[in-house]
Design an enzyme around this catalytic site. Structure first.
Site, PDB file in Angstrom:
ATOM      1  CG  HIS A  79       0.186   5.962  -0.921  1.00  0.00           C
ATOM      2  ND1 HIS A  79      -0.939   6.497  -1.519  1.00  0.00           N
ATOM      3  CD2 HIS A  79      -0.252   5.421   0.244  1.00  0.00           C
ATOM      4  CE1 HIS A  79      -2.001   6.279  -0.762  1.00  0.00           C
ATOM      5  NE2 HIS A  79      -1.605   5.625   0.315  1.00  0.00           N
ATOM      6  CG  HIS A  96      -8.013   6.538   4.434  1.00  0.00           C
ATOM      7  ND1 HIS A  96      -7.613   7.790   4.831  1.00  0.00           N
ATOM      8  CD2 HIS A  96      -6.881   5.854   4.142  1.00  0.00           C
ATOM      9  CE1 HIS A  96      -6.304   7.861   4.795  1.00  0.00           C
ATOM     10  NE2 HIS A  96      -5.830   6.701   4.380  1.00  0.00           N
ATOM     11  CG  HIS A 110      -1.791   1.147   1.397  1.00  0.00           C
ATOM     12  ND1 HIS A 110      -3.146   1.090   1.174  1.00  0.00           N
ATOM     13  CD2 HIS A 110      -1.540   2.425   1.766  1.00  0.00           C
ATOM     14  CE1 HIS A 110      -3.685   2.275   1.404  1.00  0.00           C
ATOM     15  NE2 HIS A 110      -2.725   3.102   1.772  1.00  0.00           N
ATOM     16  CD  GLU A 111       1.658   3.431   3.757  1.00  0.00           C
ATOM     17  OE1 GLU A 111       1.826   4.525   3.184  1.00  0.00           O
ATOM     18  OE2 GLU A 111       0.651   3.184   4.436  1.00  0.00           O
ATOM     19  CD  GLU A 125      -5.295   5.888   1.206  1.00  0.00           C
ATOM     20  OE1 GLU A 125      -5.491   4.730   1.606  1.00  0.00           O
ATOM     21  OE2 GLU A 125      -4.227   6.484   1.397  1.00  0.00           O
ATOM     22  CE1 TYR A 174      -3.941   9.764   0.063  1.00  0.00           C
ATOM     23  CE2 TYR A 174      -4.054  11.202   1.963  1.00  0.00           C
ATOM     24  CZ  TYR A 174      -4.106   9.944   1.410  1.00  0.00           C
ATOM     25  OH  TYR A 174      -4.312   8.854   2.219  1.00  0.00           O
TER      26      TYR A 174
END
Length: 549
Positions: free
Chosen positions: A374, A473, A370-371, A394, A385
């Site tokens: 990004h 999110h 996930h990170e 996200e 964002y």
């Protein structure tokens, strides 16, 4: 709890909607929504087939030639080439930045896509027509230094910054402004973007873009992860002759060709420090075995970063986060009892969790994926964002998290603490059944009242910017579920290829869910054909969550 920072997701109400039409020879065919009013920020998605090879090597000139069909004002005068890339299909993509008197117009980019013969296939992005038509005085009155001071005050920034603050002159919301980026740590870390009117010094807008990720010789090592898993690690060792320590071993993987390496650091449970800055101190040991309780978070972060690197290289031919072999940096032991992980624009950072709601966040392969995704997004589409673009940001991180950690369609299932699991919270989010989990109670009034994560546009949360940056999110779960519906039909590999292409080729900083539909369908058509089962499954997934135009 969230894995990254938050932005806002609401459609650009009134943006002209364009649909693809049957093509004729040498023209761009567009259909404009008759009810859409003329506004500044014009969404463009047009498909063209000229039947000619090499019809233009100059993307700006081609847009100028088609300006009447595209309804654009002065494109040749205002567009500048920002980037040009050729992909594995032989298609070339030229990204154009709108400018005014040479100053970039924030969030206004077009991409011209050429097939392998050199004919333009698609044009998409955003263009500010009203700004293109009028004159703007682009000489600042306020100095960059005073703008920086104002930005620091506006976000209560600390004295210590992780990276040198960056101040750029841009056109933002039809006014000359300084775009100031401030990156700092603390209990509330920030990667703030603050826009300050360059004539008056007033704050125009701001948002937190924090996304909540001598000679060394290569060698092999091993370790024990957070949940007791044995890990084989690529590490490095160094013999420091100036100390009595002898050979020391580091969580530094330098085994990948044309890559700066994968490095894992220890922040020693600090929030910030005047002496130890991010990323911290490179994790080291007196032997090649990292098995103490304290080392477990570093072992998992290091192991998982390689798994993610390998996925992007093997599946998409992408060499690291930026595609050019940049160092992949992970920091563990950030803060105390910190139930979060984030990508700050430069690296991944993981908290240890409080041991109740969460354990160390580096334990989750999908969290690492996930990170790091990004980071991929930052280096490709750069989805802003907040609002729908932030929810897309996200969603793509969640989707690739679930593709790389392919045991299920959940996100964060390996980092939940015993207390959370006991209450039924056995993951952070679910792609297969988003409604399994409740949202923060403060968000409920902005949705349809059921208080659950949405999986259809009928359940969209119209959150203000100060709540989850407008639902990045929360509303992301709609796109997540669309991907799941497609993935169970065509498989994870093909799903990944379609979504990766949309993210890296077609999406732009302010793309909406509607833009994402066009980008995903065009990607499916590029890869498999417009009549293929893969295209139809992509379309069915989007239809299934109510993203129908």
């Amino acid at each position: 709890m969230v894995l990254t920072a938050s932005l806002l997701a609401s459609p650009f109400a009134g943006t002209p909607a364009y649909g693809l039409q049957p093509q004729d020879q040498g023209t761009v065919q567009l259909q404009k929504n008759a009810s859409a009013s003329k506004i500044d920020h014009r969404s463009v998605f047009a498909k063209t087939v000229t039947g000619k090879k090499n019809d233009s090597t100059d993307a700006v000139l081609f847009v100028e030639q088609q300006k009447d069909k595209l309804s654009l004002i002065n494109p040749e005068k205002n567009l500048k080439v920002k980037k040009k890339e050729t992909d594995e299909l032989g298609m070339t993509h030229v990204k154009l930045q709108q400018t005014k008197n040479g100053i970039p117009v924030e969030n206004s980019e077009l991409i011209v896509h050429y097939d392998k013969e050199g004919a333009v296939q698609t044009i998409n992005g955003y263009y500010n027509n009203e700004l293109a038509a009028k004159e703007i005085d682009t000489a600042p009155v306020v100095s960059a230094g005073k703008a920086l001071d104002a930005a620091k005050r506006s976000v209560s920034a600390p004295e210590i910054f992780e990276y040198e603050p960056k101040t750029d002159l841009v056109i933002y919301q039809d006014q000359l402004a300084y775009k100031v980026n401030l990156n700092f740590l603390g209990e509330l870390p920030g990667n703030w973007f603050v826009f300050i009117n360059a004539k008056t010094g007033e704050i125009v807008d701001q948002y937190n873009g924090l996304m909540h990720a001598d000679e060394y010789k290569a060698s092999k090592g091993s370790g024990i992860g957070v949940k007791g898993d044995h890990r084989v690690l690529n590490i490095a060792h160094k013999n420091d002759k100036d100390t009595k320590g002898g050979t020391e071993f580091y969580l530094y993987d330098k085994s990948h060709e044309n890559t700066e390496g994968l490095l894992t650091y220890d922040f020693k449970n600090q929030w910030r420090s005047s002496t130890v800055r991010l990323p911290g101190e490179l994790f080291k040991s007196n032997d090649a075995s990292f098995k103490s309780d304290y080392e477990r978070a570093g072992v998992d972060a290091h192991y998982n970063s390689k798994k993610v690197y390998d996925y992007y290289m093997n599946e998409h031919g992408r060499n690291s986060i930026d595609g050019k072999g940049m160092a992949i940096i992970s920091t563990v032991h950030y803060g105390e009892n910190y139930n979060n992980a984030f990508w700050n624009g430069q690296q991944m950072t993981y908290g240890d969790g409080d041991g109740k709601f969460m354990i160390s966040l580096s334990a989750g392969l999908d969290v690492a994926a996930h990170e790091m995704t990004h980071g991929v997004t930052t280096n490709t589409s750069n989805l802003q964002y907040r609002f729908e673009s932030g929810a897309l940001n996200e969603a793509f991180s969640d989707i690739f998290g679930a593709l790389i950690d392919d045991n299920d369609w959940e996100v964060g299932e390996d980092i939940m603490g015993a207390d959370a699991v006991a209450t039924g919270r056995d993951a952070l989010r679910s792609l297969s059944n988003p409604r399994r989990f409740p949202v923060n109670a403060a968000y409920t009034p902005y949705g349809d009242g059921n208080g659950k994560y949405p999986q259809h546009m009928d359940e969209f949360y119209h959150l203000p910017l100060n709540l989850d940056n407008g639902g990045v999110h929360i509303n992301s779960s709609i796109i997540n579920h669309a991907a799941y519906l497609t993935g169970i039909e065509i498989g994870r590999e093909k799903l990944g290829k379609i979504y990766y292409r949309a993210l890296t080729v077609y999406l732009t900083p302010t793309s909406t869910f509607s833009d994402a539909r066009k980008a995903l369908l065009q990607s499916a058509a590029d890869l498999y054909g417009a009549e293929s089962a893969e295209y139809k499954s992509t379309e069915a997934g989007l239809n299934g969550v109510g993203i129908i135009e």
